[in-house]
Design a protein around this motif. Structure first.
Motif, PDB file in Angstrom:
ATOM      1  N   ALA A 142      59.525 -37.969 -87.397  1.00  0.00           N
ATOM      2  CA  ALA A 142      60.065 -39.184 -86.806  1.00  0.00           C
ATOM      3  C   ALA A 142      61.133 -39.812 -87.692  1.00  0.00           C
ATOM      4  O   ALA A 142      62.038 -40.480 -87.203  1.00  0.00           O
ATOM      5  N   ALA A 143      61.044 -39.606 -88.996  1.00  0.00           N
ATOM      6  CA  ALA A 143      61.993 -40.224 -89.921  1.00  0.00           C
ATOM      7  C   ALA A 143      63.299 -39.459 -90.035  1.00  0.00           C
ATOM      8  O   ALA A 143      64.258 -39.966 -90.584  1.00  0.00           O
ATOM      9  N   ARG A 144      63.345 -38.245 -89.522  1.00  0.00           N
ATOM     10  CA  ARG A 144      64.570 -37.454 -89.642  1.00  0.00           C
ATOM     11  C   ARG A 144      65.673 -38.059 -88.803  1.00  0.00           C
ATOM     12  O   ARG A 144      65.458 -38.527 -87.699  1.00  0.00           O
ATOM     13  N   LYS A 145      66.882 -37.994 -89.336  1.00  0.00           N
ATOM     14  CA  LYS A 145      68.007 -38.621 -88.665  1.00  0.00           C
ATOM     15  C   LYS A 145      68.807 -37.647 -87.822  1.00  0.00           C
ATOM     16  O   LYS A 145      69.208 -37.964 -86.729  1.00  0.00           O
ATOM     17  N   LYS A 146      69.049 -36.434 -88.323  1.00  0.00           N
ATOM     18  CA  LYS A 146      69.927 -35.504 -87.639  1.00  0.00           C
ATOM     19  C   LYS A 146      69.366 -34.092 -87.731  1.00  0.00           C
ATOM     20  O   LYS A 146      68.731 -33.742 -88.714  1.00  0.00           O
ATOM     21  N   PRO A 147      69.681 -33.248 -86.734  1.00  0.00           N
ATOM     22  CA  PRO A 147      69.295 -31.840 -86.842  1.00  0.00           C
ATOM     23  C   PRO A 147      69.995 -31.144 -88.003  1.00  0.00           C
ATOM     24  O   PRO A 147      69.522 -30.158 -88.522  1.00  0.00           O
ATOM     25  N   VAL A 148      71.131 -31.670 -88.436  1.00  0.00           N
ATOM     26  CA  VAL A 148      71.859 -31.077 -89.553  1.00  0.00           C
ATOM     27  C   VAL A 148      70.994 -31.093 -90.807  1.00  0.00           C
ATOM     28  O   VAL A 148      71.013 -30.147 -91.598  1.00  0.00           O
ATOM     29  N   GLU A 149      70.217 -32.149 -90.995  1.00  0.00           N
ATOM     30  CA  GLU A 149      69.338 -32.231 -92.152  1.00  0.00           C
ATOM     31  C   GLU A 149      68.307 -31.113 -92.129  1.00  0.00           C
ATOM     32  O   GLU A 149      67.981 -30.550 -93.168  1.00  0.00           O
ATOM     33  N   ASP A 150      67.781 -30.774 -90.936  1.00  0.00           N
ATOM     34  CA  ASP A 150      66.838 -29.672 -90.825  1.00  0.00           C
ATOM     35  C   ASP A 150      67.504 -28.370 -91.222  1.00  0.00           C
ATOM     36  O   ASP A 150      66.934 -27.557 -91.939  1.00  0.00           O
TER      37      ASP A 150
ATOM     38  N   GLU B 138      65.351 -34.759-101.248  1.00  0.00           N
ATOM     39  CA  GLU B 138      64.941 -35.183 -99.903  1.00  0.00           C
ATOM     40  C   GLU B 138      64.707 -33.980 -98.999  1.00  0.00           C
ATOM     41  O   GLU B 138      63.768 -33.958 -98.200  1.00  0.00           O
ATOM     42  N   ARG B 139      65.553 -32.965 -99.106  1.00  0.00           N
ATOM     43  CA  ARG B 139      65.343 -31.728 -98.324  1.00  0.00           C
ATOM     44  C   ARG B 139      64.071 -31.025 -98.776  1.00  0.00           C
ATOM     45  O   ARG B 139      63.324 -30.493 -97.954  1.00  0.00           O
ATOM     46  N   LEU B 140      63.820 -31.025-100.078  1.00  0.00           N
ATOM     47  CA  LEU B 140      62.599 -30.420-100.602  1.00  0.00           C
ATOM     48  C   LEU B 140      61.370 -31.176-100.103  1.00  0.00           C
ATOM     49  O   LEU B 140      60.341 -30.571 -99.812  1.00  0.00           O
ATOM     50  N   ARG B 141      61.481 -32.485 -99.959  1.00  0.00           N
ATOM     51  CA  ARG B 141      60.378 -33.291 -99.427  1.00  0.00           C
ATOM     52  C   ARG B 141      60.048 -32.844 -97.996  1.00  0.00           C
ATOM     53  O   ARG B 141      58.878 -32.728 -97.627  1.00  0.00           O
ATOM     54  N   ILE B 142      61.078 -32.554 -97.184  1.00  0.00           N
ATOM     55  CA  ILE B 142      60.870 -32.059 -95.818  1.00  0.00           C
ATOM     56  C   ILE B 142      60.157 -30.718 -95.853  1.00  0.00           C
ATOM     57  O   ILE B 142      59.195 -30.485 -95.105  1.00  0.00           O
TER      58      ILE B 142
END
Length: 107
Positions: A29-37, A63-67
């Motif tokens: 829910a906290a993700r902002k954009k598919p680009v971050e994925d 932050e990416r490592l946290r995902i």
């Protein structure tokens, strides 16, 4: 009809009630954009090709490592959120992370 029904009876028979919708995962829910994925999967590829343990110091990489850690793809020691100039250490790529690499074409 007796037993394990979760509905109630009406004149026409049993009315099934819909189960409550599950709460979304806070990380998703906290993700902002598919680009971050996509960038998180790029980091997963980088981790898979590196020797471990691996240290990351960029805030974006942390932050990416946290995902990836929340998804169960890696084992990592992360600094508390909002900690200034901290680094994270990737300890291992999990079996789920290896499966994700195969699924997304990285390994």
């Amino acid at each position: 009809m007796r037993g394990f029904s979760t509905g109630r009876r009406s004149g026409k028979g049993l009315i099934r009630q819909r189960p409550a919708s599950p709460m979304p995962c806070p990380t998703i829910a906290a993700r902002k954009k598919p680009v971050e994925d996509w960038m998180a999967y790029e980091l997963l590829r980088k981790i898979a090709g590196a020797s471990l343990p691996m240290t990351l110091s960029s805030q974006a990489d942390i932050e990416r490592l946290r995902i990836l850690r929340d998804a169960g793809y890696v084992k990592a020691d992360l600094p508390p959120e909002g900690a200034p100039s901290a680094s994270a250490v990737v300890i291992a790529l999990t079996p789920l992370g290896r499966t994700a690499m195969r699924y997304f074409g990285g390994g």
